[in-house]
Write an enzyme that holds these catalytic residues in place. Structure first.
Site, PDB file in Angstrom:
ATOM      1  N   GLU A   1       3.386   1.567   2.604  1.00  0.00           N
ATOM      2  CA  GLU A   1       4.585   1.276   3.373  1.00  0.00           C
ATOM      3  C   GLU A   1       5.814   1.306   2.468  1.00  0.00           C
ATOM      4  OE1 GLU A   1       2.364  -2.710   2.744  1.00  0.00           O
ATOM      5  OE2 GLU A   1       1.894  -0.596   3.015  1.00  0.00           O
TER       6      GLU A   1
ATOM      7  N   CYS B   1       0.841  -1.205   0.000  1.00  0.00           N
ATOM      8  CA  CYS B   1       0.000   0.000   0.000  1.00  0.00           C
ATOM      9  C   CYS B   1       0.871   1.249   0.000  1.00  0.00           C
ATOM     10  CB  CYS B   1      -0.930  -0.025   1.202  1.00  0.00           C
ATOM     11  SG  CYS B   1      -2.173  -1.328   1.156  1.00  0.00           S
TER      12      CYS B   1
END
Length: 803
Positions: A438, A436
């Protein structure tokens, strides 16, 4: 498909390929499960690393393969595109339990034949109490029982699958081929002194790596043979393509890549096989435009390829990327709605010598993603102060298409945050997005840079208010530090929240460690470890500490709800005394249903400050709580600490995927006025309709969070209408706002849904008219129609910003 004038259309063959893949129903595929069972039965005496290597060899040798008529890139995960293979070595329990309900789901539907059901039932006895789910459960301490029973930490997906959440070293793999890895392993192995006890395990790991490299080489050769076979009956144009496919597959990924086509095919083979080896999601491509660019540039200089031809190959790759699928248990699906695989591709940013990394291929990646208009891969643009207006404009043009991409991650925050934690500067400048929002250093980072346990902040507050007992389940979660009705001051509540947060944070670590150790012992990933530095040098798998860096984070959910709840309590209960402590608790337990409690709910919503409006009163309250969590989580290293990697510690992260929906279903009414079972706020975004002062105010509220400590990702979703961005002046405004957020406010991340509420409502009512509608769910995009109604409603309810 809609014509997109700015980026051009797909070629006719890729248009057909895209439609074929999209129209293909996703089935459950038993093939992998049967082959895994066969290997585990045959090699049950082998150490785990050898068993896993021989398992992968068995799959790659015997699984069915095919070459689609339109494709230039080959490699399939299951019996047909978008089918979901089963991974019984992790779990088979939920699969057997849900065999008859996959087609009846409210979102994320899978189809299954009676023949497949029978195959899965036939192997089930072998896996009973004989997989990760069973052995991981056995490792969990008794203290964790209440949390597992209630799903409080959201560990369902961790017991049912592998880790991933990384990008392997594609650059080295392309430069040396797997042959280079093979030669290194053979040299190390030949020089080892096997009288040294620790070298016995290392020797097994090296033997496993050699088995897997040979298996991957032979897998590629199977496609070469199939391509030659198909060429015999193909027309002249397709025959030439198939023979070129055969030539490439005979070479890569075992030999070094020499051309653009070879590099892309080698990358796809590895991306694919890693997901056949393990079903961990968020397996990402890393800095694709950096390691593929030399091959593109070389081909361009030699006149071998044109930009249009390169774009066709890239669109082919992205369509193949969408063919990867994964079936999750329904409980896990609530936190990962839309069947996402989170395969992130990162472009832009800076080079390790601090220059603009954008190149011609960066633009072609944007163009190819725009043409395919798919939820995979997940596209991230690395932003930095020196980003050219040309590239920024192009990224916003992609955004205007309404797929929720690209996301922007900021070099200005992420690079210093990494360096502060011990990452070498040159590596920090080479980070990429993973899954996502990160981030990690490709090819040098261990598993799970984020995605461990969830910590539901609003539910922690409710537990603290109820003397340690979770009012939703009625079970004791913490020791208890008093009852809210007895707290005479806000400071007493604050103390109870702090103590409860620390206690539950410690409990989350306990659960994470048990499951981590279970995965290390039961399901080591051999290929993934071999392609991550420096597992080969250390003779260790990733879970044993083979990576150069190893930092992980859990996910903190409901940040805005915690902020708004604390502000409402402090202002309305303690300062203005408009609501008594007993009245508030009674209203929460009643879910605001009585007329009196409905009035209290209106006060909670309308009469207290709200996060997302640049109001220090509320913003600083949640920062105080978040700092408690950050301070506590730092105390607990992960299971790789002291075993080789730099770091080995935990930090915070807000990339809650769609867990805000699932976690909300398990949370009673909260003091911000939210009804029981309703979604929590996602990521670090404000609660629905509570951000009333525009996007700049949202950015300012988010910027007050301890962003440098939330290295696991600070996910911010915003929504604007297509009509708004149709105006050139608004596009310019958006660019200026984004630059201000990153340059002056230390923003970590932002992404946009460019879709109107009216369109979403119409798609919910008439899904047949919106089959191509893609929305940003959290840190990923998904087709709107495959989402459950609860997730659709959550997206519809988000605030539409004006500029």
């Amino acid at each position: 498909m809609k014509n997109v004038e700015h980026f051009g259309d797909l070629t006719p063959r890729m248009e057909k390929f895209r439609e074929d893949v999209l129209n293909k129903k996703p089935y459950i595929c038993a093939q992998r499960a049967v082959l895994v069972t066969e290997a585990y039965q045959k090699y049950k005496n082998q150490p785990a690393v050898m068993k896993r290597a021989l398992m992968l060899k068995n799959i790659l040798e015997k699984m069915s393969i095919y070459i689609e008529d339109e494709t230039l890139i080959v490699g399939n995960q299951a019996a047909s595109n978008k089918d979901a293979p089963i991974f019984p070595e992790y779990t088979l329990e939920f699969v057997i339990n849900e065999l008859d309900s996959f087609e009846k789901r409210d979102g994320d539907v899978f189809y299954i034949t009676e023949e497949t059901k029978e195959k899965l039932r036939s192997i089930a006895p072998f896996w009973e109490n004989n997989n990760l789910r069973a052995r991981g459960g056995a490792l969990l301490p008794d203290e964790a029982d209440v949390f597992m029973e209630t799903g409080f930490f959201g560990m369902e997906g961790k017991l049912n699958s592998g880790d991933a959440h990384l990008a392997v070293d594609y650059k080295t793999m392309l430069e040396t081929g797997l042959k280079g890895y093979e030669e290194r392993v053979r040299k190390i192995k030949s020089e080892m002194d096997l009288c040294v006890p620790e070298n016995i395990d290392k020797n097994c790991f090296y033997k496993a790596v050699l088995i897997v490299i040979e298996a991957v080489k032979n897998f590629a050769h199977r496609y070469a043979e199939l391509a030659r076979e198909k060429s015999e009956t193909a027309d002249s144009a397709r025959k030439a393509e198939l023979l070129e496919i055969a030539r490439i597959c005979d070479k890569v990924p075992y030999e070094p890549a020499g051309t653009f086509r070879e590099a892309v095919q080698a990358t796809w083979f590895i991306q694919l096989i890693l997901q056949i080896e393990s079903n961990g999601h968020s397996l990402s491509y890393g800095r694709f435009d950096q390691y593929i660019y030399p091959y593109y540039r070389s081909d361009r200089e030699k006149g071998i390829i044109t930009p249009d031809q390169a774009v066709e190959v890239l669109t082919n790759l992205w369509i193949k990327t969408l063919t990867i699928n994964k079936v999750r248990s329904w409980t896990h699906t609530l936190s990962s709605a839309g069947s996402p695989m989170y395969q992130n591709v990162t472009v832009g940013g800076q080079t390790p010598d601090k220059k603009d990394a954008v190149n011609e291929l960066s633009f072609l990646v944007l163009r190819s993603v725009a043409q395919t208009r798919l939820p995979q891969p997940n596209l991230t643009v690395r932003y930095f102060k020196g980003m050219s207006k040309e590239f920024m404009d192009e990224a916003i043009e992609v955004m205007k298409l309404g797929t929720g991409m690209p996301a922007f991650n900021s070099d200005e925050v992420i690079i210093p945050s990494f360096i502060e934690k011990g990452v070498k500067e040159e590596d920090a400048y080479n980070y990429s997005a993973i899954g996502c929002v990160e981030t990690a250093v490709p090819g040098k980072w261990g598993y799970r840079c984020t995605g461990m346990s969830y910590l539901n902040f609003p539910r922690v507050l409710l537990i603290a208010m109820n003397n340690g007992i979770d009012p939703t389940s009625g079970k004791r979660f913490a020791k208890g530090y008093g009852d809210f009705t007895d707290f005479k001051t806000y400071e007493e509540l604050e103390t109870a929240v702090e103590k409860t947060t620390r206690e539950l944070t410690r409990m989350s670590v306990m659960v994470e460690n048990a499951i981590d150790l279970a995965i290390e012992r039961e399901c080591p990933d051999i290929l993934c470890s071999a392609l991550t530095q420096d597992c080969i040098g250390r003779g260790k798998t990733l879970k044993e500490g083979g990576a150069v860096y190893d930092f992980i984070s859990g996910l903190q959910v409901g940040i805005a709800n915690m902020a708004d709840s604390l502000a409402a309590i402090k202002k309305l209960v303690y300062e203005e005394k408009k609501i008594t402590r007993k009245q508030l608790m009674d209203a929460l337990r009643d879910d605001f249903t009585s007329p009196e409690n409905q009035k209290i709910r209106r006060m909670l919503i309308n009469d207290a400050p709200k996060y997302g409006n640049d109001d220090d009163y509320v913003d600083h309250l949640v920062v105080d709580v978040y700092n408690v969590y950050i301070n506590e989580i730092k105390k607990y290293p992960n299971t790789r600490y002291g075993r080789g990697p730099i770091g080995g510690i935990r930090y915070a992260g807000t990339s809650s995927i769609s867990a805000n929906v699932g976690q909300g279903m398990g949370t009673m009414a909260t003091p911000d006025g939210r009804h029981a079972r309703q979604p929590l706020a996602e990521g670090c975004s404000p609660a629905h309709a509570m951000d009333r002062n525009g996007p700049t105010a949202v950015f300012k509220s988010v910027s007050k969070l301890p962003t440098h400590e939330i290295t696991g990702g600070v996910l911010l979703n915003q929504k604007v209408t297509p009509q708004l961005l149709a105006k050139e002046e608004n596009k310019e405004k958006l660019e200026m706002i984004i630059r201000t957020f990153f340059d002056r406010l230390d923003g970590y991340h932002v992404q946009y849904n460019v879709v109107s509420r009216e369109t979403l409502l119409d798609a919910q009512a008439h899904p047949e008219d919106h089959k191509d509608l893609i929305v940003r769910v959290a840190g990923y995009s998904a087709f709107f129609n495959v989402l459950s109604k609860a997730t659709q409603d959550d997206i519809i309810g988000r605030t539409e910003q004006i500029l």
